[in-house]
Scaffold this motif. Structure first.
Motif, PDB file in Angstrom:
ATOM      1  N   THR A 115       0.812  -1.211   0.000  1.00 18.73           N
ATOM      2  CA  THR A 115       0.000   0.000   0.000  1.00 18.73           C
ATOM      3  C   THR A 115       0.848   1.265   0.000  1.00 18.73           C
ATOM      4  O   THR A 115       0.666   2.138  -0.835  1.00 18.73           O
ATOM      5  N   ASP A 116       1.781   1.333   0.932  1.00 23.09           N
ATOM      6  CA  ASP A 116       2.514   2.587   1.116  1.00 23.09           C
ATOM      7  C   ASP A 116       3.739   2.712   0.222  1.00 23.09           C
ATOM      8  O   ASP A 116       4.291   3.794   0.078  1.00 23.09           O
ATOM      9  N   SER A 117       4.164   1.577  -0.361  1.00 21.77           N
ATOM     10  CA  SER A 117       5.388   1.562  -1.181  1.00 21.77           C
ATOM     11  C   SER A 117       6.572   2.156  -0.420  1.00 21.77           C
ATOM     12  O   SER A 117       7.368   2.901  -0.969  1.00 21.77           O
ATOM     13  N   ARG A 118       6.649   1.838   0.845  1.00 20.49           N
ATOM     14  CA  ARG A 118       7.798   2.319   1.618  1.00 20.49           C
ATOM     15  C   ARG A 118       8.855   1.236   1.730  1.00 20.49           C
ATOM     16  O   ARG A 118      10.001   1.496   2.069  1.00 20.49           O
ATOM     17  N   LEU A 119       8.422   0.026   1.468  1.00 21.09           N
ATOM     18  CA  LEU A 119       9.352  -1.097   1.540  1.00 21.09           C
ATOM     19  C   LEU A 119       9.486  -1.694   0.159  1.00 21.09           C
ATOM     20  O   LEU A 119       8.499  -1.901  -0.542  1.00 21.09           O
ATOM     21  N   ARG A 120      10.720  -1.907  -0.242  1.00 15.91           N
ATOM     22  CA  ARG A 120      10.949  -2.614  -1.497  1.00 15.91           C
ATOM     23  C   ARG A 120      11.852  -3.802  -1.199  1.00 15.91           C
ATOM     24  O   ARG A 120      12.890  -3.642  -0.563  1.00 15.91           O
ATOM     25  N   ILE A 121      11.408  -4.970  -1.656  1.00 17.89           N
ATOM     26  CA  ILE A 121      12.203  -6.167  -1.412  1.00 17.89           C
ATOM     27  C   ILE A 121      12.827  -6.605  -2.728  1.00 17.89           C
ATOM     28  O   ILE A 121      12.139  -6.810  -3.725  1.00 17.89           O
ATOM     29  N   LEU A 122      14.133  -6.698  -2.717  1.00 18.19           N
ATOM     30  CA  LEU A 122      14.877  -7.109  -3.898  1.00 18.19           C
ATOM     31  C   LEU A 122      15.405  -8.513  -3.619  1.00 18.19           C
ATOM     32  O   LEU A 122      16.321  -8.685  -2.815  1.00 18.19           O
ATOM     33  N   SER A 123      14.770  -9.501  -4.248  1.00 27.04           N
ATOM     34  CA  SER A 123      15.243 -10.860  -4.034  1.00 27.04           C
ATOM     35  C   SER A 123      16.204 -11.240  -5.135  1.00 27.04           C
ATOM     36  O   SER A 123      15.957 -10.958  -6.303  1.00 27.04           O
ATOM     37  N   ALA A 124      17.297 -11.843  -4.756  1.00 29.96           N
ATOM     38  CA  ALA A 124      18.294 -12.192  -5.766  1.00 29.96           C
ATOM     39  C   ALA A 124      19.072 -13.419  -5.339  1.00 29.96           C
ATOM     40  O   ALA A 124      19.338 -13.608  -4.147  1.00 29.96           O
ATOM     41  N   MET A 125      19.393 -14.238  -6.290  1.00 26.01           N
ATOM     42  CA  MET A 125      20.305 -15.346  -6.032  1.00 26.01           C
ATOM     43  C   MET A 125      21.718 -14.811  -6.215  1.00 26.01           C
ATOM     44  O   MET A 125      22.015 -14.205  -7.243  1.00 26.01           O
ATOM     45  N   PRO A 126      22.579 -15.022  -5.241  1.00 24.22           N
ATOM     46  CA  PRO A 126      23.939 -14.493  -5.375  1.00 24.22           C
ATOM     47  C   PRO A 126      24.630 -14.986  -6.644  1.00 24.22           C
ATOM     48  O   PRO A 126      25.401 -14.264  -7.268  1.00 24.22           O
ATOM     49  N   GLU A 127      24.341 -16.207  -7.042  1.00 26.20           N
ATOM     50  CA  GLU A 127      25.035 -16.786  -8.195  1.00 26.20           C
ATOM     51  C   GLU A 127      24.487 -16.261  -9.521  1.00 26.20           C
ATOM     52  O   GLU A 127      25.060 -16.516 -10.567  1.00 26.20           O
ATOM     53  N   SER A 128      23.342 -15.556  -9.458  1.00 22.17           N
ATOM     54  CA  SER A 128      22.664 -15.204 -10.699  1.00 22.17           C
ATOM     55  C   SER A 128      23.410 -14.161 -11.515  1.00 22.17           C
ATOM     56  O   SER A 128      23.172 -14.021 -12.700  1.00 22.17           O
ATOM     57  N   ALA A 129      24.299 -13.444 -10.898  1.00 19.40           N
ATOM     58  CA  ALA A 129      24.987 -12.384 -11.628  1.00 19.40           C
ATOM     59  C   ALA A 129      26.347 -12.137 -11.012  1.00 19.40           C
ATOM     60  O   ALA A 129      26.641 -12.620  -9.915  1.00 19.40           O
ATOM     61  N   GLY A 130      27.151 -11.392 -11.733  1.00 19.90           N
ATOM     62  CA  GLY A 130      28.457 -11.014 -11.208  1.00 19.90           C
ATOM     63  C   GLY A 130      28.288  -9.948 -10.142  1.00 19.90           C
ATOM     64  O   GLY A 130      27.220  -9.366  -9.982  1.00 19.90           O
ATOM     65  N   VAL A 131      29.354  -9.717  -9.443  1.00 18.70           N
ATOM     66  CA  VAL A 131      29.305  -8.816  -8.309  1.00 18.70           C
ATOM     67  C   VAL A 131      28.949  -7.389  -8.757  1.00 18.70           C
ATOM     68  O   VAL A 131      28.208  -6.681  -8.087  1.00 18.70           O
ATOM     69  N   GLU A 132      29.411  -6.991  -9.948  1.00 16.79           N
ATOM     70  CA  GLU A 132      29.112  -5.642 -10.431  1.00 16.79           C
ATOM     71  C   GLU A 132      27.626  -5.481 -10.747  1.00 16.79           C
ATOM     72  O   GLU A 132      27.037  -4.446 -10.484  1.00 16.79           O
ATOM     73  N   GLU A 133      27.052  -6.521 -11.339  1.00 14.82           N
ATOM     74  CA  GLU A 133      25.628  -6.463 -11.660  1.00 14.82           C
ATOM     75  C   GLU A 133      24.806  -6.321 -10.383  1.00 14.82           C
ATOM     76  O   GLU A 133      23.875  -5.527 -10.320  1.00 14.82           O
ATOM     77  N   HIS A 134      25.166  -7.096  -9.369  1.00 16.85           N
ATOM     78  CA  HIS A 134      24.464  -6.999  -8.084  1.00 16.85           C
ATOM     79  C   HIS A 134      24.589  -5.592  -7.515  1.00 16.85           C
ATOM     80  O   HIS A 134      23.608  -4.984  -7.101  1.00 16.85           O
ATOM     81  N   LEU A 135      25.817  -5.120  -7.510  1.00 20.22           N
ATOM     82  CA  LEU A 135      26.085  -3.811  -6.922  1.00 20.22           C
ATOM     83  C   LEU A 135      25.301  -2.723  -7.660  1.00 20.22           C
ATOM     84  O   LEU A 135      24.656  -1.887  -7.043  1.00 20.22           O
ATOM     85  N   LEU A 136      25.353  -2.789  -8.987  1.00 22.67           N
ATOM     86  CA  LEU A 136      24.660  -1.787  -9.796  1.00 22.67           C
ATOM     87  C   LEU A 136      23.157  -1.816  -9.532  1.00 22.67           C
ATOM     88  O   LEU A 136      22.515  -0.779  -9.391  1.00 22.67           O
ATOM     89  N   ARG A 137      22.622  -3.021  -9.452  1.00 21.01           N
ATOM     90  CA  ARG A 137      21.187  -3.160  -9.246  1.00 21.01           C
ATOM     91  C   ARG A 137      20.785  -2.564  -7.892  1.00 21.01           C
ATOM     92  O   ARG A 137      19.804  -1.825  -7.794  1.00 21.01           O
ATOM     93  N   ILE A 138      21.554  -2.871  -6.884  1.00 15.03           N
ATOM     94  CA  ILE A 138      21.226  -2.381  -5.543  1.00 15.03           C
ATOM     95  C   ILE A 138      21.373  -0.857  -5.493  1.00 15.03           C
ATOM     96  O   ILE A 138      20.496  -0.153  -4.996  1.00 15.03           O
ATOM     97  N   VAL A 139      22.488  -0.366  -6.038  1.00 12.21           N
ATOM     98  CA  VAL A 139      22.732   1.081  -5.985  1.00 12.21           C
ATOM     99  C   VAL A 139      21.667   1.832  -6.783  1.00 12.21           C
ATOM    100  O   VAL A 139      21.169   2.870  -6.357  1.00 12.21           O
ATOM    101  N   ASP A 140      21.308   1.267  -7.951  1.00 10.44           N
ATOM    102  CA  ASP A 140      20.263   1.887  -8.769  1.00 10.44           C
ATOM    103  C   ASP A 140      18.923   1.926  -8.046  1.00 10.44           C
ATOM    104  O   ASP A 140      18.211   2.925  -8.073  1.00 10.44           O
ATOM    105  N   GLU A 141      18.590   0.820  -7.388  1.00  7.41           N
ATOM    106  CA  GLU A 141      17.340   0.754  -6.624  1.00  7.41           C
ATOM    107  C   GLU A 141      17.366   1.767  -5.484  1.00  7.41           C
ATOM    108  O   GLU A 141      16.392   2.458  -5.227  1.00  7.41           O
ATOM    109  N   MET A 142      18.512   1.806  -4.831  1.00  6.72           N
ATOM    110  CA  MET A 142      18.674   2.698  -3.687  1.00  6.72           C
ATOM    111  C   MET A 142      18.413   4.149  -4.129  1.00  6.72           C
ATOM    112  O   MET A 142      17.710   4.890  -3.461  1.00  6.72           O
ATOM    113  N   SER A 143      18.993   4.523  -5.288  1.00  5.69           N
ATOM    114  CA  SER A 143      18.826   5.889  -5.789  1.00  5.69           C
ATOM    115  C   SER A 143      17.414   6.102  -6.314  1.00  5.69           C
ATOM    116  O   SER A 143      16.762   7.087  -5.969  1.00  5.69           O
ATOM    117  N   GLY A 144      16.954   5.176  -7.159  1.00  2.07           N
ATOM    118  CA  GLY A 144      15.654   5.333  -7.795  1.00  2.07           C
ATOM    119  C   GLY A 144      14.521   5.379  -6.784  1.00  2.07           C
ATOM    120  O   GLY A 144      13.538   6.108  -6.945  1.00  2.07           O
TER     121      GLY A 144
END
Lengths: 496, 103
Positions: A337-366
């Motif tokens: 309802t409030d869109s105050r919580l965003r859950i980012l589920s990810a398998m660690p093996e699914s991507a390289g460390v840069e992809e993970h980092l970029l995704r998290i940082v992008d989400e954090m900013s966006g």
């Protein structure tokens, strides 16, 4: 004579750099300290599939968007393939071509051309000059120049022709990028090019433990400073993204502001709650309540109207919400309802460390997150070996700190005796607060307890407190009665 | 449409375009070589246009001329591209199909 803009007064401490043409590619100008050398030649070499063409095109494309006309000459791919590849990386070259801000040309000598005597690559130069005159282009990419030059079938002639081309482009004041293939061992087709050019970049990719990592190495930059060492980069939907590993600075935090841990008693024990913008590490074995503690923090923050990004390496968002309901935390309103919580589920093996980092940082900013939960950082060990997990977390902490985001990391440890020493990844020096959780046995009953091992800038409790999990929530209290042995042997270490 | 375009319709049996870069050594040699062929073997049967890419940038771009000298044999069809200063007479003659003509 030294041109005026390069002249540095004798005895001046000021170090001036040569003029640059910004690439506007995310993170790259930070590595190149401003961009490519203006009016000079940059060599971009790399193995197949490292993104040489994409990077060169992105330079022209982003420049064209800012009004700098560019010319892309492809000696290998057809113009329509170059356009299609650019589109796949989030660019729209056709629109810029219509405005004559960008021109993509496939330059090719017919395969059945007959050779009858010596020749030079003057036609190419004429073509470049013609287009430059027409559009005012000052930026040019020669993509896969080795494909053209191979027609000379003579290394000496190739070298002469490339030298002539470089000199002429320099006379024209063109900011030039030459892309050249390299063998996987780093062996170059034109080793002499590195001496002729002002800036030499090498792109490399390798696959370790089934995870692909790409790196940029600045081999040379005449007249300029640059970030040395290998710099990771990824292909994203918005083009290439470089994530410079600069000297990571952990600046001193203002210690005044506090955020609630979500548990009243824990706020008291930590001297008023977690420090805003700091990094909190929750250490403990499986099932002890790390996720519950982190979720209590997230839940409380959302209730105050703040935003939380919850990176979940363990379970799906549904599972997390469900299991938190069992301890009386209803995270659904904040999520749905409030869109105050965003859950980012990810398998660690699914991507390289840069992809993970970029995704998290992008989400954090966006998402403009105020807080970040990573559950659990021990999963980062599955992203790669060696320093990879440490680098990932260190960079994540740096990025969070730069944004004033409070981090709560959970960390699963196997053996209780390592509780105080901080197992595995070794980021304890980077975090501000460490809370350890462990099991102990009292009157034939397995119970949980918690202790604050470290809390930078706080007068914190140094005693164990019992942690109780029930359907009404988390409770912290004094340990009453006679304590017996803890299941591990770390008790002496802890209570010192 | 100009004579520097291969699709230009000439009345002669041969239509040749030579792209040169000013008076550079290879370009000068190519001029001499092609003039000799047009004045001798192809006398009266040849339309020759010489384009200097240093003066006419667009012609080089339109015809995708990367190296100079380049000789385009537009006619007789199919179109053939010859690169170089045309000093290799055998290859030039073969490209112009001159052996076949004489036999």
């Amino acid at each position: 004579m030294c041109p005026n803009n390069l002249r540095v007064p004798a005895g001046s401490l000021e170090k001036r750099s040569i003029p640059k043409a910004p690439s506007s590619i995310r993170g790259l100008d930070e590595i190149l300290k401003g961009g490519f050398p203006l009016g000079r030649t940059t060599i971009l070499s790399g193995t197949a599939g490292t993104g040489k063409t994409v990077m060169a095109m992105e330079f022209l494309y982003r420049g064209a968007l800012e009004g700098h006309a560019g010319l892309f000459i492809s000696f290998e791919e057809r113009a329509r393939d170059v356009r299609a590849n650019a589109c796949a990386m989030g660019m729209d070259p056709a629109a810029l071509e219509e405005q004559s801000k960008l021109r993509i040309i496939h330059a090719e000598i017919p395969a059945d051309a007959i050779k009858a005597g010596d020749f030079e690559a003057r036609g190419l130069l004429a073509m470049i000059e013609g287009h430059a005159q027409l559009t005012g282009a000052k930026r040019i990419v020669l993509d896969a120049v080795d494909s053209l030059m191979s027609i000379f079938e003579d290394p000496r002639r190739e070298r002469e022709e490339i030298g002539f081309l470089l000199n002429r482009l320099r006379d024209l004041g063109m900011t030039t990028i030459f892309t050249v293939k390299a063998e996987s061992g780093g062996l170059k087709i034109y080793p002499f090019l590195d001496f002729m050019a002002d800036c030499v970049l090498f792109l490399d990719q390798r696959i370790e433990e089934q995870i692909r990592t790409r790196r940029l190495n600045v081999l040379k930059y005449r007249g300029s400073d640059f970030l040395s060492n290998e710099q990771p980069y990824v292909f994203s939907a918005e083009g290439l993204v470089f994530m410079p590993v600069s000297s990571m600075s952990l600046e001193q935090l203002p210690l005044a502001e506090r955020v609630s841990s979500g548990i009243h008693k824990l706020n008291q024990l930590t001297g008023g709650g977690y420090i805003k913008g700091s990094c909190v590490l929750l250490n403990g074995p499986s099932g002890i309540g790390k996720t519950s503690l982190a979720s209590s923090f997230a839940h409380a923050a959302c209730s105050r109207g703040e935003k939380v990004l919850y990176v979940n390496f363990e379970t799906s968002p549904e599972t997390l919400v469900g299991s938190m309901q069992s301890i009386g935390l209803d995270m659904r309103p904040a999520l749905d309802t409030d869109s105050r919580l965003r859950i980012l589920s990810a398998m660690p093996e699914s991507a390289g460390v840069e992809e993970h980092l970029l995704r998290i940082v992008d989400e954090m900013s966006g998402f403009s997150a105020h807080h970040l939960v990573v559950d659990a950082i021990s999963a980062c060990l599955r992203m790669g070996s060696g320093r990879v997990p440490f680098d990932f977390l260190a960079r994540l902490i740096t990025e969070s700190r730069a944004r004033g985001v409070t981090c709560v990391f959970t960390n699963q440890i196997r053996n209780q005796e390592y509780l105080t020493r901080m197992s595995g990844i070794g980021i304890s020096s980077l975090v501000d607060t460490i809370i350890a959780l462990e099991y102990f046995i009292q009157e034939q009953e397995l119970k949980r307890r918690l202790i604050i091992i470290k809390s930078r800038g706080s007068d914190h409790s140094k005693q164990f407190h019992q942690l109780e999990l029930s359907h009404t929530g988390l409770r912290l209290g004094r340990i009453t009665g006679r304590e017996s042995e803890s299941p591990g042997s770390g008790q002496e270490d802890i209570s010192q | 449409m100009s004579k520097s375009d291969c699709s230009f319709n000439t009345s002669t049996q041969y239509h040749l375009i030579l792209f040169v870069a000013g008076n550079g050594p290879n370009s000068s040699i190519a001029r001499v070589n092609i003039a000799g062929i047009c004045e001798n073997e192809l006398a009266g049967r040849c339309t020759l246009t010489i384009v200097d890419v240093l003066k006419d940038f667009s012609a080089a771009a339109e015809n995708n001329i990367l190296v100079t000298p380049t000789l385009l044999i537009c006619k007789p069809e199919p179109e053939v591209t010859v690169i170089g200063n045309l000093s290799d007479h055998e290859k030039v003659r073969r490209a112009l199909n001159l052996e076949a003509l004489q036999s």
